[in-house]
Scaffold this motif. Structure first.
Motif, PDB file in Angstrom:
ATOM      1  N   ALA A 126       1.032  -1.609   0.016  1.00  0.00           N
ATOM      2  CA  ALA A 126       0.424   0.681  -0.144  1.00  0.00           C
ATOM      3  C   ALA A 126       0.903   0.817   0.615  1.00  0.00           C
ATOM      4  N   LYS A 127       2.378   1.502  -1.258  1.00  0.00           N
ATOM      5  CA  LYS A 127       3.346   2.293  -0.615  1.00  0.00           C
ATOM      6  C   LYS A 127       2.548   2.289  -1.934  1.00  0.00           C
ATOM      7  N   LEU A 128       3.537   4.149  -2.262  1.00  0.00           N
ATOM      8  CA  LEU A 128       3.097   4.508  -3.511  1.00  0.00           C
ATOM      9  C   LEU A 128       4.780   3.641  -4.185  1.00  0.00           C
ATOM     10  N   PRO A 129       4.817   4.279  -5.380  1.00  0.00           N
ATOM     11  CA  PRO A 129       5.816   3.279  -6.622  1.00  0.00           C
ATOM     12  C   PRO A 129       7.216   4.655  -5.800  1.00  0.00           C
ATOM     13  N   PHE A 130       7.336   5.788  -6.661  1.00  0.00           N
ATOM     14  CA  PHE A 130       8.467   6.203  -6.074  1.00  0.00           C
ATOM     15  C   PHE A 130       7.832   7.835  -4.640  1.00  0.00           C
TER      16      PHE A 130
END
Length: 744
Positions: free
Chosen positions: A615-619
């Motif tokens: 559930a984390k952003l790709p960057f």
């Protein structure tokens, strides 16, 4: 030689030169208007409200400026953070600044290596964004491929000095090239690609890339031969940049109901900002000018004084916001010109002549309208032929049963309310998507593309026929296209429940189970595998990411934008000179070779798997985050290497009963993220693996009887009549595979 390949690009994508402009609406309860005692100038620069110098002089902190003596001649200059403000254009909501965000690479003959200086600009959390109309990305150098990165774009160009003639004032690839600035960006950073950047020292020692005001730049052939900074020699190491701005993040309808509404002049109007995100600014009403942000700031324009010919030979009288024209006694107004009234006796000749003139004018107007309509119809027919419409018609007649329609421009305009901004569903690198309603209340998504090259125009009809035959339950259906416009439009089925990105990262307070995530992953992988191998002609997606995976009301995945590659550059040389992509999802091998393959889609899908697990952003563009935590894929690889996968998993799926399944998904993601494309699995293999894991979660052999277990495993099982865990299942599965390999 210092190396900065694609893998280093993923590490250095976060290095910024931030403009310290923290946009905090702390003055939400302070009414808008000019603050008394605040300076109206700094040096030679006017400081109109909502900008201000001093405590509580600006509308809010996003418009605070300082006035500092920064020059040897003692002249004070206004600053925003560390950047000099040279002009504030109030009616157009623009600010002109000087910035030192110039990236360079120069060959050091003593060290026999390249020295790199990389800069960027960050306007995040401020009311400013970079004007796509007034600026250009400029690259100077020989054999130089340079590019800018932002939160959603990678764009640049290539310049060369080999076998070309350099010309002063010309920047189209020979020693200098330029690229358009994407709309609505607040962040960029400059980089060089060493695979193409080769030094020709001592003749051409340095290369540069910057983003600057296009009107302020003119190329000189001496720039490529300079062994010191070109911009140090020409402009003291700074370049001008034009920024657009807005008051705050409310649209006009919402802003009018707030106590901090900024359009306080009685003759002002609210205008929605042109950026992608909501926002508003103020203008004076027609016929008025001045400052709409202060009380009585918009003053009437006296057209009679400013324009001596406002009424021709008549009498001009100024009115609030306008003017009126009249004639002297004995004259009357005819076609905005005062003419003397004729004597009474020649009434009939005058009437006859007037009627004749009217008839002639009406006939001429009708003839012009008919001629313009014919021109428009001819233009539409020409566009239709250019885009392969006749070929598409013939193919559709020969292949009966294809559910594909060729729409007219008028049909799509009516469906989208003339392509209203209120109908916009999203915007991307290739175009804008609008929600439309066709006759019969059929909801559709209409994609209005930006550009198409001449070769693609010839092949467009054939490619549409290929895409129309794509039929998969997890792929957004292409319903038709419109070919009678300069750039074709595509019509897709409408998927109502948003994107996977919104489901994972949106603040909706909904718990997403591992089973739901695994189901979405399997359905998406199955759809991409279908495009790669099962479609009538193999199709590379080219932009796999969570925003391009739509969800219906049952959370069933629908892969969208699968036809985007049709409108992407297809010629290899174009890939070298123009690079597009989404930061965080880009295949490192593609960045090095500029060749898109099916394994590029596999890499991007691996990043989507990581989003589902963590559930984390790709960057992460936060400058305070450590380097190895910027890229989600690098953070994941580090966690796997250190056996710390549990530390980056989403807390909502941490469950002891599903540990083995999560580990299997993580192992699959590692295979997808292999640096070498040949070592990655095919999408078909990925889909089959996810399918098997999904079946384990749905049917963990709870109800198996002894005969079924014996048939599956090849030997009696004492566990067949009772439930088994996921760990026991994987143990049994591995034993079955070993038995098959040994011939048992």
């Amino acid at each position: 030689m210092v190396k900065l390949g694609c893998s280093r690009f993923l590490l250095s994508c976060h290095v910024l030169l931030c403009l310290s402009a923290i946009w905090v609406l702390a003055m939400a309860d302070v009414p808008a208007g000019q603050r008394p005692g605040c300076p109206a100038k700094c040096g030679d620069v006017d400081i109109p409200f909502p900008f201000g110098i001093g405590d509580k002089c600006a509308l809010h902190s996003g418009f605070n400026l300082s006035c500092t003596n920064t020059s040897v001649d003692g002249v004070k200059k206004p600053l925003k953070g560390n950047f000099e403000v040279t002009k504030i254009i109030l009616p157009e909501a623009k600010v002109r600044m000087n910035t030192r965000a110039i990236s360079s690479q120069c060959y050091d003959p003593a060290a026999r290596s390249m020295n790199y200086i990389n800069f960027g600009l960050n306007l995040t959390d401020s009311p400013f964004w970079i004007s796509e109309v007034d600026n250009k990305i400029i690259v100077i150098g020989c054999n130089t491929l340079a590019y800018m990165t932002s939160s959603t774009y990678v764009i640049g160009c290539r310049s060369t000095c080999k076998n070309v003639t350099l010309e002063n004032g010309k920047c189209s690839g020979a020693g200098c090239c330029q690229a358009d600035v994407p709309k609505g960006i607040q962040y960029y950073h400059g980089y060089f690609n060493e695979n193409y950047n080769t030094s020709t020292w001592p003749d051409n020692p340095c290369s540069y890339v910057t983003l600057m005001e296009k009107a302020a730049f003119s190329f000189n052939t001496s720039y490529v031969r300079s062994n010191s900074s070109v911009f140090d020699e020409t402009s003291n190491g700074v370049v001008p940049i034009v920024l657009d701005w807005k008051i705050d993040a409310h649209a006009c309808e919402e802003a009018k109901n707030t106590s901090s509404y900024a359009c306080v002049s009685s003759n002002s109007v609210c205008v929605n900002a042109t950026t992608i995100e909501p926002g508003y600014l103020c203008n004076c009403s027609d016929g008025y000018r001045g400052n709409p942000y202060i009380t009585d700031g918009c003053q009437d324009i006296n057209e009679c004084l400013e324009n001596a010919n406002a009424c021709g030979n008549g009498i001009c009288e100024n009115t609030p916001g306008n003017h009126t024209c009249s004639c002297n006694p004995g004259s009357s107004m005819v076609n905005d010109v005062c003419v003397e009234k004729p004597s009474r006796f020649p009434v009939m000749p005058v009437v006859g002549a007037s009627v004749g003139v009217v008839v002639f004018v009406v006939a001429l107007a009708c003839a012009c309208m008919i001629q313009e309509r014919r021109k428009l119809q001819k233009m539409k027919r020409d566009y239709f032929r250019q885009h392969g419409g006749l070929i598409l018609f013939d193919e559709m007649r020969s292949k009966q049963g294809i559910a594909f329609k060729i729409f007219t421009e008028e049909e799509l305009q009516q469906a989208t309310n003339r392509f209203s901004e209120q109908q916009v569903l999203g915007q991307g690198g290739y175009g804008t998507v609008y929600k439309g309603i066709l006759k019969g209340d059929v909801e559709v998504a209409v994609k209005r593309c930006k550009t198409i090259d001449e070769q693609q125009k010839k092949e467009f009809g054939k490619e549409m026929l290929i895409l129309s035959q794509v039929n998969h339950r997890n792929i957004v259906k292409l319903l038709g296209c419109c070919l009678e416009v300069e750039v074709p439009m595509l019509v897709y089925e409408f998927v109502p429940n948003g994107t996977l990105f919104q489901l994972i990262h949106g603040n909706h307070g909904m718990r997403i189970s591992l089973a739901t995530r695994l189901g979405i992953a399997h359905e998406s992988a199955d759809a991409i595998a279908y495009l790669h191998s099962s479609a009538s002609t193999p199709i590379l997606h080219g932009d796999i990411k969570s925003p391009n995976i739509l969800l219906d009301m049952d959370h069933q995945a629908k892969v969208s934008d699968f036809g985007a590659s049709i409108l992407a550059p297809t010629d290899k040389s174009q890939f070298i000179t123009l690079v597009h992509g989404t930061c965080g999802y880009l295949d490192p091998e593609y960045m090095q070779t500029n060749l898109l393959t099916d394994k590029s889609d596999v890499y991007s899908f691996g990043v989507v798997l990581l989003e589902l697990l963590t559930a984390k952003l790709p960057f992460n563009f936060n400058p305070d985050v450590p380097a190895h935590e910027k890229s989600l894929s690098m953070m994941f690889m580090y966690a796997m290497k250190e056996n710390k996968l549990d530390q980056i998993l989403d807390v909502e799926i941490k469950d002891g009963d599903n540990t083995e399944i999560i580990e299997e998904i993580a192992e699959l993601a590692m295979r997808c993220l292999e640096m070498c494309g040949d070592n990655r699995p095919s999408m078909k293999e990925v889909a089959e693996k996810l399918d098997s894991l999904r079946k384990v979660m749905q049917h963990p052999w709870v109800q198996r009887n002894p005969e079924e277990m014996e048939c599956l495993l090849g030997e009696p099982s004492s566990m067949a009549s009772s439930a088994i865990t996921s760990a026991e299942y994987f143990s049994i599965e591995k034993k079955a595979v070993n038995d098959l390999q040994s011939g048992r």
